[in-house]
Design a protein around this motif. Structure first.
Motif, PDB file in Angstrom:
ATOM      1  N   PRO A   1      42.499  45.407  36.901  1.00 23.45           N
ATOM      2  CA  PRO A   1      41.634  44.240  37.171  1.00 23.45           C
ATOM      3  C   PRO A   1      42.345  43.021  37.781  1.00 23.45           C
ATOM      4  O   PRO A   1      41.710  42.053  38.166  1.00 23.45           O
ATOM      5  CB  PRO A   1      41.073  43.897  35.780  1.00 23.45           C
ATOM      6  CG  PRO A   1      41.218  45.139  34.981  1.00 23.45           C
ATOM      7  CD  PRO A   1      42.496  45.772  35.470  1.00 23.45           C
ATOM      8  N   GLN A   2      43.676  43.081  37.893  1.00 25.80           N
ATOM      9  CA  GLN A   2      44.423  41.932  38.437  1.00 25.80           C
ATOM     10  C   GLN A   2      44.644  42.009  39.948  1.00 25.80           C
ATOM     11  O   GLN A   2      45.043  41.019  40.566  1.00 25.80           O
ATOM     12  CB  GLN A   2      45.792  41.811  37.742  1.00 25.80           C
ATOM     13  CG  GLN A   2      45.690  41.548  36.239  1.00 25.80           C
ATOM     14  CD  GLN A   2      47.057  41.459  35.563  1.00 25.80           C
ATOM     15  OE1 GLN A   2      48.013  40.939  36.122  1.00 25.80           O
ATOM     16  NE2 GLN A   2      47.132  42.000  34.349  1.00 25.80           N
ATOM     17  N   PHE A   3      44.370  43.195  40.571  1.00 25.09           N
ATOM     18  CA  PHE A   3      44.734  43.351  41.976  1.00 25.09           C
ATOM     19  C   PHE A   3      43.924  42.492  42.946  1.00 25.09           C
ATOM     20  O   PHE A   3      44.457  41.965  43.907  1.00 25.09           O
ATOM     21  CB  PHE A   3      44.703  44.835  42.379  1.00 25.09           C
ATOM     22  CG  PHE A   3      45.875  45.607  41.839  1.00 25.09           C
ATOM     23  CD1 PHE A   3      45.710  46.577  40.855  1.00 25.09           C
ATOM     24  CD2 PHE A   3      47.168  45.328  42.290  1.00 25.09           C
ATOM     25  CE1 PHE A   3      46.804  47.265  40.351  1.00 25.09           C
ATOM     26  CE2 PHE A   3      48.264  46.020  41.786  1.00 25.09           C
ATOM     27  CZ  PHE A   3      48.086  46.987  40.816  1.00 25.09           C
ATOM     28  N   LYS A   4      42.624  42.327  42.657  1.00 25.40           N
ATOM     29  CA  LYS A   4      41.812  41.480  43.549  1.00 25.40           C
ATOM     30  C   LYS A   4      42.433  40.091  43.607  1.00 25.40           C
ATOM     31  O   LYS A   4      42.578  39.500  44.664  1.00 25.40           O
ATOM     32  CB  LYS A   4      40.367  41.394  43.047  1.00 25.40           C
ATOM     33  CG  LYS A   4      39.537  42.630  43.338  1.00 25.40           C
ATOM     34  CD  LYS A   4      39.166  42.776  44.824  1.00 25.40           C
ATOM     35  CE  LYS A   4      38.245  43.956  45.048  1.00 25.40           C
ATOM     36  NZ  LYS A   4      37.914  44.195  46.459  1.00 25.40           N
ATOM     37  N   GLY A   5      42.855  39.589  42.421  1.00 27.94           N
ATOM     38  CA  GLY A   5      43.457  38.252  42.349  1.00 27.94           C
ATOM     39  C   GLY A   5      44.815  38.182  43.032  1.00 27.94           C
ATOM     40  O   GLY A   5      45.349  37.105  43.276  1.00 27.94           O
ATOM     41  N   MET A   6      45.388  39.371  43.340  1.00 30.53           N
ATOM     42  CA  MET A   6      46.691  39.386  44.030  1.00 30.53           C
ATOM     43  C   MET A   6      46.504  39.575  45.537  1.00 30.53           C
ATOM     44  O   MET A   6      47.462  39.890  46.256  1.00 30.53           O
ATOM     45  CB  MET A   6      47.560  40.506  43.447  1.00 30.53           C
ATOM     46  CG  MET A   6      47.935  40.259  41.988  1.00 30.53           C
ATOM     47  SD  MET A   6      48.568  41.734  41.170  1.00 30.53           S
ATOM     48  CE  MET A   6      50.126  41.919  41.986  1.00 30.53           C
ATOM     49  N   GLY A   7      45.243  39.458  45.987  1.00 30.26           N
ATOM     50  CA  GLY A   7      44.969  39.553  47.419  1.00 30.26           C
ATOM     51  C   GLY A   7      44.792  40.966  47.928  1.00 30.26           C
ATOM     52  O   GLY A   7      44.825  41.199  49.136  1.00 30.26           O
TER      53      GLY A   7
END
Ligand SMILES: O=c1[nH]cnc2c(O)cc(-c3ccc(F)cc3)c(Cl)c12
Ligand SMILES: [Mg+2]
Length: 214
Positions: free
Chosen positions: A124-130
């Motif tokens: 779930p953190q990848f979207k926030g990593m661009g």
């Protein structure tokens, strides 16, 4: 797979490997696994199938679930185009520490970004990593997490039409719920590549390639 394999492999690598050469590192790990003791790296036989799928896909954004000692991370990174982004997730900190040193010694630090933690928390953190989506995902961690993690990747919008999921060990140890899921899901087009368990010619295993058609 024997306890402490990763530490014994690292000792061997420190003594024998030629720094800055990913192919030499890959060969050194395979040689150790054939001649001293086998570890749960994807290995050279299934690794060739993985290489071919990566080269055929030519992905620019890649995810690996299950770094272990970094062997498949090196095999994948070796075949990626210049401007690609490659993330590998490992939940076991001891394995991650060995993988970090092996990747560094092979000179591939700038190609591979390692995240340490449970896949269910990392995805779930990848979207926030661009990251908009992954072109290729190599699933090689815990067999019981294959299905939930692929479902989570889709839920997070990280799969796009044409995204390729490559799963190791679909025969041995096997992930029956995953195989049932992808093969009976109209959103995926799956192909099975029969092979053998790494470093064990006599044991059948397979890789499953599933293309997300959305
Ligand atoms: O846990 C695994 N994660 C990802 N890949 C794995 C793999 O490729 C092989 C094995 C394994 C199992 C039993 C055996 F006798 C030898 C090797 C495991 Cl246990 C894993
Ligand atoms: Mg495996």
């Amino acid at each position: 797979t024997a306890e402490g394999f990763h530490l014994r492999l690292l000792e061997h690598v420190r003594k024998t490997v030629k720094p800055g050469d990913a192919s030499n590192m890959i060969a050194t790990i395979d040689n150790y696994c054939y001649t001293v003791e086998s570890g749960m790296n994807v290995g050279d036989v299934k690794g060739k199938i993985l290489d071919d799928i990566v080269l055929e896909t030519n992905p620019t954004t890649v995810l690996e679930l299950g770094t272990f000692c970094g062997y498949s991370a090196l095999r994948i990174a070796r075949n990626l185009p210049e401007n690609s982004r490659f993330f590998t997730v490992e939940f076991n900190p001891e394995h991650a520490a060995v993988a970090k040193e092996i990747i560094h010694t092979a000179g591939m630090d700038d190609k591979i970004q390692m995240l340490i933690g449970p896949s269910q928390e990392m995805i779930p953190q990848f979207k926030g990593m661009g990251v908009s989506h992954f072109d290729l995902v190599f699933v090689d961690h815990e067999k019981d997490l294959y299905k939930p993690d692929v479902i989570l990747l889709e839920k997070e919008g990280l799969l796009k039409k044409g995204s390729v999921i490559v799963a190791d060990n679909v025969v041995y140890p096997g992930s029956p719920d995953y195989i049932d899921y992808v093969r009976n899901n109209p959103k995926f087009k799956s192909t099975n590549y029969m092979s053998e368990l790494e470093y064990h010619k006599d044991v059948v295993d397979a890789i499953e390639k599933s293309i997300y058609i959305g």
